[in-house]
Design a protein around this motif. Structure first.
Motif, PDB file in Angstrom:
ATOM      1  N   LEU A   1       0.835  -1.207   0.000  1.00 51.09           N
ATOM      2  CA  LEU A   1       0.000   0.000   0.000  1.00 51.09           C
ATOM      3  C   LEU A   1       0.867   1.253   0.000  1.00 51.09           C
ATOM      4  N   MET A   2       1.893   1.276   0.831  1.00 49.22           N
ATOM      5  CA  MET A   2       2.744   2.467   0.911  1.00 49.22           C
ATOM      6  C   MET A   2       3.459   2.742  -0.408  1.00 49.22           C
ATOM      7  N   LEU A   3       3.940   1.708  -1.058  1.00 48.07           N
ATOM      8  CA  LEU A   3       4.616   1.909  -2.339  1.00 48.07           C
ATOM      9  C   LEU A   3       3.634   2.362  -3.419  1.00 48.07           C
ATOM     10  N   LEU A   4       2.473   1.733  -3.478  1.00 48.64           N
ATOM     11  CA  LEU A   4       1.467   2.142  -4.469  1.00 48.64           C
ATOM     12  C   LEU A   4       1.007   3.576  -4.213  1.00 48.64           C
ATOM     13  N   ALA A   5       0.765   3.920  -2.963  1.00 51.23           N
ATOM     14  CA  ALA A   5       0.331   5.275  -2.630  1.00 51.23           C
ATOM     15  C   ALA A   5       1.406   6.291  -2.979  1.00 51.23           C
ATOM     16  N   ASN A   6       2.657   5.945  -2.743  1.00 49.89           N
ATOM     17  CA  ASN A   6       3.766   6.832  -3.094  1.00 49.89           C
ATOM     18  C   ASN A   6       3.791   7.098  -4.596  1.00 49.89           C
ATOM     19  N   GLN A   7       3.593   6.063  -5.376  1.00 43.83           N
ATOM     20  CA  GLN A   7       3.639   6.204  -6.831  1.00 43.83           C
ATOM     21  C   GLN A   7       2.395   6.906  -7.382  1.00 43.83           C
ATOM     22  N   ALA A   8       1.302   6.862  -6.632  1.00 42.75           N
ATOM     23  CA  ALA A   8       0.066   7.489  -7.084  1.00 42.75           C
ATOM     24  C   ALA A   8       0.175   9.005  -7.166  1.00 42.75           C
ATOM     25  N   LEU A   9       1.042   9.588  -6.372  1.00 40.85           N
ATOM     26  CA  LEU A   9       1.119  11.052  -6.364  1.00 40.85           C
ATOM     27  C   LEU A   9       2.552  11.555  -6.219  1.00 40.85           C
ATOM     28  N   ASN A  10       3.496  10.870  -6.823  1.00 42.05           N
ATOM     29  CA  ASN A  10       4.873  11.353  -6.742  1.00 42.05           C
ATOM     30  C   ASN A  10       5.246  12.245  -7.913  1.00 42.05           C
ATOM     31  N   GLY A  11       4.310  12.444  -8.842  1.00 36.17           N
ATOM     32  CA  GLY A  11       4.548  13.348  -9.962  1.00 36.17           C
ATOM     33  C   GLY A  11       4.808  12.664 -11.287  1.00 36.17           C
ATOM     34  N   PHE A  12       5.201  11.392 -11.269  1.00 33.08           N
ATOM     35  CA  PHE A  12       5.557  10.732 -12.528  1.00 33.08           C
ATOM     36  C   PHE A  12       4.362  10.491 -13.444  1.00 33.08           C
ATOM     37  N   ILE A  13       3.300   9.858 -12.938  1.00 29.01           N
ATOM     38  CA  ILE A  13       2.196   9.516 -13.840  1.00 29.01           C
ATOM     39  C   ILE A  13       1.462  10.759 -14.345  1.00 29.01           C
ATOM     40  N   GLY A  14       1.650  11.883 -13.676  1.00 31.64           N
ATOM     41  CA  GLY A  14       1.006  13.113 -14.119  1.00 31.64           C
ATOM     42  C   GLY A  14       1.897  14.015 -14.956  1.00 31.64           C
ATOM     43  N   SER A  15       3.164  13.661 -15.097  1.00 32.98           N
ATOM     44  CA  SER A  15       4.070  14.548 -15.833  1.00 32.98           C
ATOM     45  C   SER A  15       3.789  14.494 -17.331  1.00 32.98           C
ATOM     46  N   GLY A  16       3.497  15.661 -17.881  1.00 32.03           N
ATOM     47  CA  GLY A  16       3.278  15.761 -19.320  1.00 32.03           C
ATOM     48  C   GLY A  16       1.927  15.296 -19.808  1.00 32.03           C
ATOM     49  N   VAL A  17       1.012  14.964 -18.916  1.00 33.80           N
ATOM     50  CA  VAL A  17      -0.325  14.549 -19.343  1.00 33.80           C
ATOM     51  C   VAL A  17      -1.367  15.483 -18.725  1.00 33.80           C
ATOM     52  N   PRO A  18      -2.486  15.702 -19.417  1.00 35.35           N
ATOM     53  CA  PRO A  18      -3.546  16.541 -18.835  1.00 35.35           C
ATOM     54  C   PRO A  18      -4.074  15.906 -17.555  1.00 35.35           C
TER      55      PRO A  18
END
Length: 107
Positions: free
Chosen positions: A59-76
């Protein structure tokens, strides 16, 4: 109650940066967001083990990746309802995950 809040928080933050809000052409970002969502779904299905270190580590790793900036970089992204949620938090005294669950149920 924290594990449930963590699941909700990570799920909503992932969706706010994912194709569900705006179409994009980034196969990597969409694939990574889908992986996060699949992991959260798997944890939800394994709820009875939520007090084990392995479940909590995931859970902690998934939550970290959910809002660490990567999946939102360069996408609307769509954070409009998220900002409305801050007002709901202040008015009703809900914590972050409760508020996220509330406005995603309404909207």
């Amino acid at each position: 109650m924290l594990p449930l809040h963590g699941l909700v928080d990570a799920f909503v933050h992932t969706c706010e940066q994912y194709y569900l809000t705006y179409p994009n052409t980034s196969l990597l970002h969409d694939g990574y967001a889908q992986t996060i969502l699949r992991g959260l779904h798997k944890l939800a299905q394994d709820w009875q083990n939520r007090k084990t270190p392995l479940w909590q580590e995931n859970l902690m790793l998934l939550a970290n990746q959910a809002l660490n900036g990567f999946i939102g970089s360069g996408v609307p992204q769509d954070w409009a309802t998220h900002m409305i949620g801050h007002e709901i938090t202040a008015f009703y005294g809900l914590d972050h995950a409760q508020r996220l669950a509330t406005y995603n149920h309404i909207f």
